[in-house]
Design an enzyme around this catalytic site. Structure first.
Site, PDB file in Angstrom:
ATOM      1  N   LYS A  90     -36.922  12.361  -6.410  1.00 40.94           N
ATOM      2  CA  LYS A  90     -36.456  13.455  -7.266  1.00 40.94           C
ATOM      3  C   LYS A  90     -37.589  14.323  -7.817  1.00 40.94           C
ATOM      4  O   LYS A  90     -37.423  15.503  -8.045  1.00 40.94           O
ATOM      5  CB  LYS A  90     -35.629  12.889  -8.423  1.00 40.94           C
ATOM      6  CG  LYS A  90     -34.344  12.217  -7.941  1.00 40.94           C
ATOM      7  CD  LYS A  90     -33.137  12.738  -8.654  1.00 40.94           C
ATOM      8  CE  LYS A  90     -31.843  12.396  -7.960  1.00 40.94           C
ATOM      9  NZ  LYS A  90     -31.613  10.942  -7.797  1.00 40.94           N
ATOM     10  N   GLU A 112     -28.777  18.260 -15.593  1.00 37.64           N
ATOM     11  CA  GLU A 112     -27.686  17.287 -15.680  1.00 37.64           C
ATOM     12  C   GLU A 112     -28.228  15.976 -15.119  1.00 37.64           C
ATOM     13  O   GLU A 112     -29.163  15.979 -14.318  1.00 37.64           O
ATOM     14  CB  GLU A 112     -26.482  17.762 -14.845  1.00 37.64           C
ATOM     15  CG  GLU A 112     -26.548  17.396 -13.349  1.00 37.64           C
ATOM     16  CD  GLU A 112     -27.673  18.094 -12.590  1.00 37.64           C
ATOM     17  OE1 GLU A 112     -28.114  19.169 -13.038  1.00 37.64           O
ATOM     18  OE2 GLU A 112     -28.109  17.555 -11.548  1.00 37.64           O
ATOM     19  N   SER A 378     -35.385   6.056  -0.587  1.00 37.92           N
ATOM     20  CA  SER A 378     -35.421   7.143  -1.577  1.00 37.92           C
ATOM     21  C   SER A 378     -35.975   6.722  -2.932  1.00 37.92           C
ATOM     22  O   SER A 378     -36.507   7.554  -3.670  1.00 37.92           O
ATOM     23  CB  SER A 378     -34.023   7.726  -1.744  1.00 37.92           C
ATOM     24  OG  SER A 378     -33.086   6.715  -2.045  1.00 37.92           O
TER      25      SER A 378
HETATM   26  C1  LIG Z   1     -30.503  10.420  -7.090  1.00 42.20           C
HETATM   27  C2  LIG Z   1     -30.839   9.461  -6.065  1.00 42.20           C
HETATM   28  C3  LIG Z   1     -30.191   9.465  -4.796  1.00 42.20           C
HETATM   29  C4  LIG Z   1     -29.047  10.371  -4.462  1.00 42.20           C
HETATM   30  O1  LIG Z   1     -29.325  11.734  -4.524  1.00 42.20           O
HETATM   31  P1  LIG Z   1     -29.537  12.639  -3.235  1.00 42.20           P
HETATM   32  O2  LIG Z   1     -29.599  14.018  -3.795  1.00 42.20           O
HETATM   33  O3  LIG Z   1     -28.385  12.438  -2.330  1.00 42.20           O
HETATM   34  O4  LIG Z   1     -30.810  12.227  -2.603  1.00 42.20           O
HETATM   35  C5  LIG Z   1     -30.619   8.569  -3.831  1.00 42.20           C
HETATM   36  N1  LIG Z   1     -31.601   7.680  -4.083  1.00 42.20           N
HETATM   37  C6  LIG Z   1     -32.240   7.629  -5.288  1.00 42.20           C
HETATM   38  C7  LIG Z   1     -33.307   6.615  -5.484  1.00 42.20           C
HETATM   39  C8  LIG Z   1     -31.882   8.515  -6.303  1.00 42.20           C
HETATM   40  O5  LIG Z   1     -32.519   8.446  -7.483  1.00 42.20           O
END
Ligand SMILES: *Cc1c(COP(=O)(O)O)cnc(C)c1O
Length: 392
Positions: A90, A112, A378
């Protein structure tokens, strides 16, 4: 040439656009005029790259798994977004948007957040830049995500609990849009995923595209070719997936697999499999796939992972799905949990529950021994320890 990128009117195929109240028209127009010029300028690029390197810790490693690869009989690389400052992808986006906000002369930042990950990433860059930060968060989420609420407050942000609707992410987004309508001239709204009115989905995708830019270079070094056979990522709104596939979308040699949250099963009534359950409609300024009842009322999504329970999906991904450019898999709670424990025990990496959905897709695919898979991790699992401990 056929392209899956956005067109000049802000559409991915039939999806996207900017369906906004009159009062935001000028704001969104200003943003549309500014974003490409700023993002493509040398001075922005220098500052953005410097912060990604020295503050976030990029490039993130592309790690060839040993035991996991062996188990699935192919080469599985993990793109380690979990190693970024603040623990997820993020921050790539919030750094870019705050630099843009500053250049546009904005002084007040709003955001948000659902699980609180985007809220923390936004509060972090606001502290870095000395800017005022207000984060809208559903009251239900405020109660169940206390560590992130405390982090945001420590970073100097004001967290406003939202009590409308089900008091979760959708309601927080509505409230942030309302705030933006009241303060259009001094406020910049940092959206956390590839959702919202054009140009947000394209802007967020571009800011996350550093992920696939690095994958290209890293694969070239490690494999002597700059593309994989498969890219795998989880989707909530779609930003880590968009970043992962950005430079490969139009390269048909690369198969794209997107894992959405099946919850307790897609027909259980407790699911966040938006792409498979959604119908066409407008949500938060974009025409896309939305979980809704016959009256067009939003259906509350459910997932064990707070970061994936959004009732919409980015227009880019809606288009990748309906054109069948991407394979969409729903991974249920129990499958994601099993995949998280598997990665932890086999590779010594505790993934975020969201990322565990991408890992859960591996079981459902059939690989050849020479296949190269890149899966984006992610985020890291620290924030999910309570859930993991309760399900061990
Ligand atoms: C917020 C988040 C997501 C989901 O958001 P996307 O916009 O679909 O990437 C996925 N993995 C993590 C670790 C997150 O914090």
């Amino acid at each position: 040439m056929k392209t899956y990128q956005v067109n000049k009117n802000g559409y991915y195929g039939e999806f996207g656009g900017a369906y906004i109240p009159e009062i935001l028209h000028q704001c969104v127009e200003d943003l549309k005029k500014a974003y490409l010029e700023v993002l493509e300028s040398d001075s922005f690029h220098k500052e953005y790259i410097r912060l990604l390197r020295d503050y976030v810790g990029r490039p993130s490693p592309l790690y060839l798994t040993g035991r996991l690869s062996k188990k699935y009989g192919c080469k599985i690389y993990l793109k380690r977004e979990d190693l970024n400052h603040t623990g997820a992808h993020k921050i790539n986006n919030t750094i870019g948007q705050i630099l843009l906000a500053r250049r546009m002369g904005k002084t007040r930042i709003i955001a948000e957040t659902g699980a609180g990950q985007h809220g923390v990433a936004t509060a972090t860059v606001c502290a870095l830049m000395g800017m005022k930060c207000i984060v809208y968060m559903g009251k239900t989420d405020v109660e169940r995500q206390q560590p992130n609420v405390k982090k945001m407050q420590m970073l100097g942000a004001t967290v406003i609990p939202v009590t409308s609707g089900n008091m979760t992410l959708k309601d927080a987004t509505n409230e942030a849009i309302r705030d933006w309508c009241c303060h259009p001239s001094d406020t910049f709204y940092i959206i956390g995923s590839t959702v919202g009115p054009h140009p947000y989905p394209d802007m967020v995708a571009r800011l996350q595209s550093v992920i696939s830019e690095e994958i290209k270079k890293q694969l070239m070094e490690k494999e002597g070719r700059d593309y994989p056979d498969y890219l795998v990522a989880c989707v909530g709104g779609g930003s880590n997936a968009a970043g992962t596939i950005y430079h490969y979308m139009d390269d048909e040699r690369v198969k794209i697999v997107l894992a959405e949250a099946g919850g307790k099963g897609i027909y259980s009534g407790m699911s966040a499999a938006t792409i498979q359950l959604g119908k066409k409609g407008i949500l938060h300024g974009a025409y896309t796939l939305v979980m809704q009842d016959e009256d067009g009322q939003i259906e509350e999504p459910y997932s064990i992972s707070a970061g994936l329970d959004y009732p919409g999906i980015g227009p880019m991904h809606a288009n990748l799905s309906t054109t069948q450019r991407a394979t969409i898999l729903a991974i249920n709670d129990d499958e994601a949990l099993a995949a998280a424990f598997e990665l932890t025990k086999m590779e010594g990496i505790i993934p975020a529950l969201e990322s565990a959905h991408a890992l859960g897709a591996l079981n459902k695919l059939h690989f050849k021994s020479e296949d190269i898979i890149v899966l984006t991790l992610s985020g890291r699992g620290d924030k999910d320890m309570e859930t993991y401990l309760n399900n061990d």
